[in-house]
Write a protein that holds these residues in place. Structure first.
Motif, PDB file in Angstrom:
ATOM      1  N   MET A   1       0.899  -1.045  -0.080  1.00 45.98           N
ATOM      2  CA  MET A   1       0.152  -0.386  -0.071  1.00 45.98           C
ATOM      3  C   MET A   1       0.788   1.358  -0.073  1.00 45.98           C
ATOM      4  O   MET A   1       1.948   1.369   0.701  1.00 45.98           O
ATOM      5  N   SER A   2       0.525   2.072  -0.715  1.00 45.69           N
ATOM      6  CA  SER A   2       1.110   3.482  -0.790  1.00 45.69           C
ATOM      7  C   SER A   2       0.344   4.485  -0.458  1.00 45.69           C
ATOM      8  O   SER A   2      -0.839   4.547  -0.772  1.00 45.69           O
ATOM      9  N   GLU A   3       1.098   5.803   0.057  1.00 46.57           N
ATOM     10  CA  GLU A   3       0.212   6.951   0.356  1.00 46.57           C
ATOM     11  C   GLU A   3       0.719   7.884  -0.569  1.00 46.57           C
ATOM     12  O   GLU A   3       1.825   8.099  -0.997  1.00 46.57           O
ATOM     13  N   ILE A   4      -0.058   9.035  -0.685  1.00 42.34           N
ATOM     14  CA  ILE A   4       0.319  10.355  -1.349  1.00 42.34           C
ATOM     15  C   ILE A   4       0.158  11.397  -0.245  1.00 42.34           C
ATOM     16  O   ILE A   4      -0.939  11.752  -0.005  1.00 42.34           O
ATOM     17  N   ILE A   5       1.312  11.849   0.067  1.00 44.51           N
ATOM     18  CA  ILE A   5       1.369  12.950   0.918  1.00 44.51           C
ATOM     19  C   ILE A   5       1.709  14.506   0.459  1.00 44.51           C
ATOM     20  O   ILE A   5       2.496  14.495  -0.378  1.00 44.51           O
ATOM     21  N   LYS A   6       0.910  15.447   0.803  1.00 40.42           N
ATOM     22  CA  LYS A   6       1.346  16.772   0.451  1.00 40.42           C
ATOM     23  C   LYS A   6       1.812  17.510   1.914  1.00 40.42           C
ATOM     24  O   LYS A   6       1.176  17.516   2.807  1.00 40.42           O
ATOM     25  N   ILE A   7       3.125  18.094   1.758  1.00 37.56           N
ATOM     26  CA  ILE A   7       3.850  18.450   2.941  1.00 37.56           C
ATOM     27  C   ILE A   7       4.647  19.809   2.446  1.00 37.56           C
ATOM     28  O   ILE A   7       5.097  20.086   1.475  1.00 37.56           O
ATOM     29  N   GLU A   8       4.592  20.760   3.462  1.00 39.00           N
ATOM     30  CA  GLU A   8       5.397  21.925   3.382  1.00 39.00           C
ATOM     31  C   GLU A   8       6.407  21.706   4.679  1.00 39.00           C
ATOM     32  O   GLU A   8       6.163  21.302   5.596  1.00 39.00           O
ATOM     33  N   THR A 109       4.663  17.220  -3.038  1.00 36.58           N
ATOM     34  CA  THR A 109       3.773  15.838  -3.106  1.00 36.58           C
ATOM     35  C   THR A 109       4.547  14.681  -3.193  1.00 36.58           C
ATOM     36  O   THR A 109       5.377  14.658  -4.189  1.00 36.58           O
ATOM     37  N   ILE A 110       4.470  13.858  -2.440  1.00 39.52           N
ATOM     38  CA  ILE A 110       5.276  12.510  -2.298  1.00 39.52           C
ATOM     39  C   ILE A 110       4.494  11.191  -2.221  1.00 39.52           C
ATOM     40  O   ILE A 110       3.605  11.266  -1.486  1.00 39.52           O
ATOM     41  N   GLN A 111       4.993  10.274  -3.222  1.00 44.14           N
ATOM     42  CA  GLN A 111       4.284   9.104  -3.069  1.00 44.14           C
ATOM     43  C   GLN A 111       5.182   7.983  -2.410  1.00 44.14           C
ATOM     44  O   GLN A 111       6.187   7.776  -2.890  1.00 44.14           O
ATOM     45  N   CYS A 112       4.665   7.491  -1.419  1.00 39.96           N
ATOM     46  CA  CYS A 112       5.607   6.380  -0.717  1.00 39.96           C
ATOM     47  C   CYS A 112       4.724   5.504   0.292  1.00 39.96           C
ATOM     48  O   CYS A 112       3.408   5.650   0.502  1.00 39.96           O
ATOM     49  N   THR A 113       5.432   4.525   0.723  1.00 35.78           N
ATOM     50  CA  THR A 113       4.708   3.612   1.992  1.00 35.78           C
ATOM     51  C   THR A 113       4.622   4.567   3.264  1.00 35.78           C
ATOM     52  O   THR A 113       5.171   5.125   3.600  1.00 35.78           O
ATOM     53  N   PRO A 114       3.649   3.696   3.964  1.00 43.15           N
ATOM     54  CA  PRO A 114       3.510   4.282   5.446  1.00 43.15           C
ATOM     55  C   PRO A 114       4.801   4.251   6.134  1.00 43.15           C
ATOM     56  O   PRO A 114       4.957   5.317   7.141  1.00 43.15           O
ATOM     57  N   GLU A 115       5.374   3.355   5.700  1.00 41.48           N
ATOM     58  CA  GLU A 115       6.687   3.292   6.753  1.00 41.48           C
ATOM     59  C   GLU A 115       7.603   4.106   6.423  1.00 41.48           C
ATOM     60  O   GLU A 115       8.226   4.773   7.087  1.00 41.48           O
ATOM     61  N   LEU A 116       7.791   4.403   4.947  1.00 43.68           N
ATOM     62  CA  LEU A 116       8.791   5.341   4.725  1.00 43.68           C
ATOM     63  C   LEU A 116       8.435   6.784   4.992  1.00 43.68           C
ATOM     64  O   LEU A 116       9.089   7.576   5.108  1.00 43.68           O
ATOM     65  N   ARG A 117       7.086   7.010   5.035  1.00 40.27           N
ATOM     66  CA  ARG A 117       6.511   8.387   5.331  1.00 40.27           C
ATOM     67  C   ARG A 117       6.955   8.568   6.851  1.00 40.27           C
ATOM     68  O   ARG A 117       7.433   9.656   7.277  1.00 40.27           O
ATOM     69  N   LYS A 118       6.735   7.682   7.568  1.00 37.26           N
ATOM     70  CA  LYS A 118       6.966   7.625   9.228  1.00 37.26           C
ATOM     71  C   LYS A 118       8.508   7.993   9.236  1.00 37.26           C
ATOM     72  O   LYS A 118       9.062   8.753  10.004  1.00 37.26           O
ATOM     73  N   LYS A 119       9.385   7.311   8.508  1.00 38.95           N
ATOM     74  CA  LYS A 119      10.873   7.438   8.509  1.00 38.95           C
ATOM     75  C   LYS A 119      11.304   8.739   8.217  1.00 38.95           C
ATOM     76  O   LYS A 119      11.983   9.337   8.746  1.00 38.95           O
ATOM     77  N   GLU A 191     -17.222  19.631  -3.110  1.00 40.24           N
ATOM     78  CA  GLU A 191     -16.557  20.830  -3.784  1.00 40.24           C
ATOM     79  C   GLU A 191     -15.162  21.037  -2.946  1.00 40.24           C
ATOM     80  O   GLU A 191     -14.028  21.351  -3.574  1.00 40.24           O
ATOM     81  N   GLY A 192     -15.490  20.919  -1.675  1.00 40.16           N
ATOM     82  CA  GLY A 192     -14.169  21.152  -0.710  1.00 40.16           C
ATOM     83  C   GLY A 192     -13.104  20.195  -1.006  1.00 40.16           C
ATOM     84  O   GLY A 192     -11.845  20.502  -1.112  1.00 40.16           O
ATOM     85  N   GLU A 197      -7.871  18.734  -3.523  1.00 37.24           N
ATOM     86  CA  GLU A 197      -7.115  17.789  -4.220  1.00 37.24           C
ATOM     87  C   GLU A 197      -6.142  18.507  -5.278  1.00 37.24           C
ATOM     88  O   GLU A 197      -4.997  18.051  -5.609  1.00 37.24           O
ATOM     89  N   PHE A 198      -7.075  19.172  -6.008  1.00 42.28           N
ATOM     90  CA  PHE A 198      -6.517  19.839  -7.262  1.00 42.28           C
ATOM     91  C   PHE A 198      -5.918  21.084  -7.336  1.00 42.28           C
ATOM     92  O   PHE A 198      -5.713  21.851  -8.398  1.00 42.28           O
ATOM     93  N   TYR A 199      -6.223  22.081  -6.252  1.00 36.34           N
ATOM     94  CA  TYR A 199      -5.751  23.169  -5.849  1.00 36.34           C
ATOM     95  C   TYR A 199      -4.190  23.542  -6.630  1.00 36.34           C
ATOM     96  O   TYR A 199      -3.962  24.330  -7.331  1.00 36.34           O
ATOM     97  N   GLU A 200      -3.107  22.844  -6.343  1.00 40.53           N
ATOM     98  CA  GLU A 200      -1.839  22.868  -6.921  1.00 40.53           C
ATOM     99  C   GLU A 200      -1.709  22.929  -8.341  1.00 40.53           C
ATOM    100  O   GLU A 200      -1.317  23.883  -8.986  1.00 40.53           O
ATOM    101  N   GLU A 201      -2.381  21.925  -8.987  1.00 38.41           N
ATOM    102  CA  GLU A 201      -2.380  21.687 -10.264  1.00 38.41           C
ATOM    103  C   GLU A 201      -2.949  22.948 -10.965  1.00 38.41           C
ATOM    104  O   GLU A 201      -2.819  23.500 -12.129  1.00 38.41           O
ATOM    105  N   ILE A 202      -4.288  23.479 -10.442  1.00 38.09           N
ATOM    106  CA  ILE A 202      -4.965  24.497 -10.925  1.00 38.09           C
ATOM    107  C   ILE A 202      -4.283  25.733 -11.180  1.00 38.09           C
ATOM    108  O   ILE A 202      -4.061  26.568 -11.811  1.00 38.09           O
ATOM    109  N   ARG A 203      -3.545  26.058  -9.694  1.00 35.24           N
ATOM    110  CA  ARG A 203      -2.791  27.302  -9.607  1.00 35.24           C
ATOM    111  C   ARG A 203      -1.618  27.489 -10.568  1.00 35.24           C
ATOM    112  O   ARG A 203      -1.171  28.445 -10.998  1.00 35.24           O
TER     113      ARG A 203
END
Length: 205
Positions: A1-8, A109-119, A191-192, A197-203
């Motif tokens: 399983m992989s996750e897509i995280i958006k992080i600043e 925006t990063i796609q990774c496993t939950p384990e890699l996200r935690k690390k 709508e929210g 989800e697509f804010y960055e792509e639209i902007r």
């Protein structure tokens, strides 16, 4: 399983993108593409405004700049001048491009496993780099619930979001056999989620 995280993440001092954007906090620095070169150097294609481009010429982290037009350039970065931060390299993650840097904060925006996200988060803490997780979702998971998707498709097919609007909120609620207030809440939630989800792509256009 992989996750897509958006992080600043707050880029450290001495990082060319962090330093330049902090000197011009109202500007948006977009990293269109980046790649490492030999001996720890790097190169990046960027898009920004003329004011920030001028600042880049003054930074010791920048070896050379090739101006493509008023808003685009290719920069060559000296060894140690900043590329992907150490926590990314340790964990072995690669953010999606393009991404933005504003006032020293990079939006990845990063796609990774939950384990890699935690690390990765652990390494950010070790490096004492401030960060803010904007969103996390399972890759491939539907953005909307089954009920939201049903309402979304019916509303779209009936022209609720058409210009001009082809069906009113009242008539749409009657069609769905739910109250106007319930439908309003459902549509607002739909709508929210889509906007977030697509804010960055639209902007970024």
């Amino acid at each position: 399983m992989s996750e897509i995280i958006k992080i600043e993440i707050r880029l450290p001092n001495g990082h060319w993108a962090g330093d330049s954007s902090r000197k011009c906090p109202s500007s948006n620095l977009q990293i269109v593409e980046t790649m490492p070169l030999s001996k720890g150097r790097g190169t990046a294609q960027i898009s920004t405004d003329p004011e920030l481009l001028e600042i880049l010429h003054t930074l010791p982290e920048i070896e050379s700049i090739n101006i493509l037009n008023d808003e685009k350039a290719t920069v060559n970065i000296v060894s140690g001048g900043g590329g992907f931060i150490r926590p990314l390299r340790i964990v072995g993650l690669v953010p999606r491009t393009p991404f933005d840097v504003v006032d020293g904060w990079v939006n990845w925006t990063i796609q990774c496993t939950p384990e890699l996200r935690k690390k990765f988060i652990e390494e950010l803490k070790k490096a004492e780099l401030p960060y803010r997780i904007k969103s996390t979702r399972i890759s491939g998971k539907s953005l909307l619930t089954a009920r939201q998707l049903e309402v979304f498709e019916i509303a779209r097919n009936k022209g609720y979001w058409a210009t001009p609007r082809k069906i009113s909120l009242v008539d749409l609620s009657k069609s769905l056999e739910i109250s106007k207030s319930t439908l309003s809440v459902l549509l607002h939630s739909i709508e929210g989620k889509i906007v977030e989800e697509f804010y960055e792509e639209i902007r970024q256009g």
